[in-house]
Write a protein that holds these residues in place. Structure first.
Motif, short mmCIF file in Angstrom:
data_model
loop_
_atom_site.label_atom_id
_atom_site.label_comp_id
_atom_site.label_asym_id
_atom_site.label_seq_id
_atom_site.Cartn_x
_atom_site.Cartn_y
_atom_site.Cartn_z
N UNK A 1 0.93 -1.23 0.19
CA UNK A 1 0.07 0.01 0.07
C UNK A 1 0.79 1.14 -0.06
N UNK A 2 0.60 2.15 -0.92
CA UNK A 2 1.48 3.39 -0.99
C UNK A 2 0.93 4.57 -0.57
N UNK A 3 -0.59 4.22 -0.24
CA UNK A 3 -1.29 5.62 0.23
C UNK A 3 -2.20 5.08 1.20
N UNK A 4 -1.80 4.68 2.49
CA UNK A 4 -2.68 4.13 3.42
C UNK A 4 -3.58 5.27 3.93
N UNK A 5 -4.91 4.76 4.41
CA UNK A 5 -6.07 5.83 5.14
C UNK A 5 -5.49 6.90 5.66
N UNK A 6 -6.05 8.04 5.52
CA UNK A 6 -7.09 8.59 4.69
C UNK A 6 -6.67 9.08 3.40
N UNK A 7 -5.90 8.39 2.79
CA UNK A 7 -5.61 8.71 1.10
C UNK A 7 -5.21 9.82 0.83
N UNK A 8 -4.33 10.39 1.75
CA UNK A 8 -3.85 11.80 1.46
C UNK A 8 -3.38 12.05 0.15
N UNK A 9 -2.49 11.03 -0.40
CA UNK A 9 -1.85 11.28 -1.54
C UNK A 9 -2.87 11.34 -2.73
N UNK A 10 -3.85 10.51 -2.88
CA UNK A 10 -5.12 10.54 -3.65
C UNK A 10 -5.81 12.03 -3.76
N UNK A 11 -5.83 12.35 -2.51
CA UNK A 11 -6.69 13.76 -2.55
C UNK A 11 -5.79 14.83 -3.15
N UNK A 12 -4.18 14.59 -2.70
CA UNK A 12 -3.64 15.36 -3.56
C UNK A 12 -3.37 15.44 -5.00
N UNK A 13 -3.64 14.25 -5.39
CA UNK A 13 -3.54 14.02 -7.00
C UNK A 13 -4.72 14.37 -7.60
#
Length: 155
Positions: free
Chosen positions: A64-76
Motif C-alpha cells: 500500500x502506497x497511500x494508506x488511509x485517509x488517502x492523502x496522496x489520492x486527495x493531492x492527486x
C-alpha cells in the motif's frame, strides 16, 4: 553605440522563457476540456479512484502506497482539478472569441441581406410604376374598337 532603426527588424534576443505556440496550446486546451466534459472521463476517473482505494485498502501493508485517509489520492485529485480549471477557462475564452467573430460575420451578412432586400423592393416598386404606364391588352382592344367605330366604312 548602436542606434535602433525603425525600418529594420530588431535582432533576436536570447530569452530563457519557454516558447510555445498560443494557437496550438489553445487547441490542446480545448481538446482536454472537451474530454473532461464526457461520460468517458467520469468512468475513467471513477475506475481510477476505485482502483486506488481498493489497492491501498486491500493490499498488504508493504504494497500500500497511500494508506488511509488517502492523502496522496486527495493531492492527486487536487492537482488534476488545479490544471483542469484553467484549461476549461481557456477553452471557454477561445469559444467566446469564436462566437464574437461568428456574431460579427452574421451581422455583416444580415446588413448585406437587408441592403439587397431594400434594393429589390425599390426595383419592384419601379417596375410596378412602369407596368402601370404600359398599355394592357384590354386597353388596346378598347382603343382599336373605338378607332374602328370612328372610322368611316370605305368600300
Amino acid at each position: 553605440m548602436t542606434i535602433d532603426r525603425l525600418d529594420q527588424p530588431r535582432e533576436l534576443r536570447r530569452s530563457f522563457r519557454p516558447h510555445y505556440a498560443p494557437e496550438a496550446f489553445g487547441k490542446l486546451a480545448e481538446e482536454i476540456a472537451r474530454f473532461l466534459g464526457t461520460a468517458r472521463f467520469l468512468v475513467y476517473m471513477t475506475g481510477f479512484v476505485a482502483l486506488w482505494i481498493g489497492w491501498n485498502s486491500l493490499a498488504a501493508d508493504w504494497l500500500a502506497f497511500d494508506p488511509y485517509p488517502f492523502i496522496f489520492l486527495t493531492l492527486m485529485l487536487s492537482l488534476q482539478a488545479s490544471y483542469a480549471a484553467p484549461l476549461i477557462l481557456l477553452a471557454q475564452n477561445r469559444q467566446g472569441d469564436r462566437d464574437r467573430v461568428q456574431y460579427e460575420q452574421d451581422r455583416l451578412a444580415y446588413e448585406r441581406n437587408q441592403a439587397d432586400i431594400e434594393y429589390l423592393t425599390r426595383e419592384i416598386a419601379g417596375m410596378r410604376r412602369s407596368i402601370g404606364e404600359l398599355a394592357t391588352r384590354d386597353f388596346l382592344r378598347s382603343e382599336l374598337q373605338r378607332f374602328s367605330e370612328e372610322r368611316p366604312e370605305s368600300s
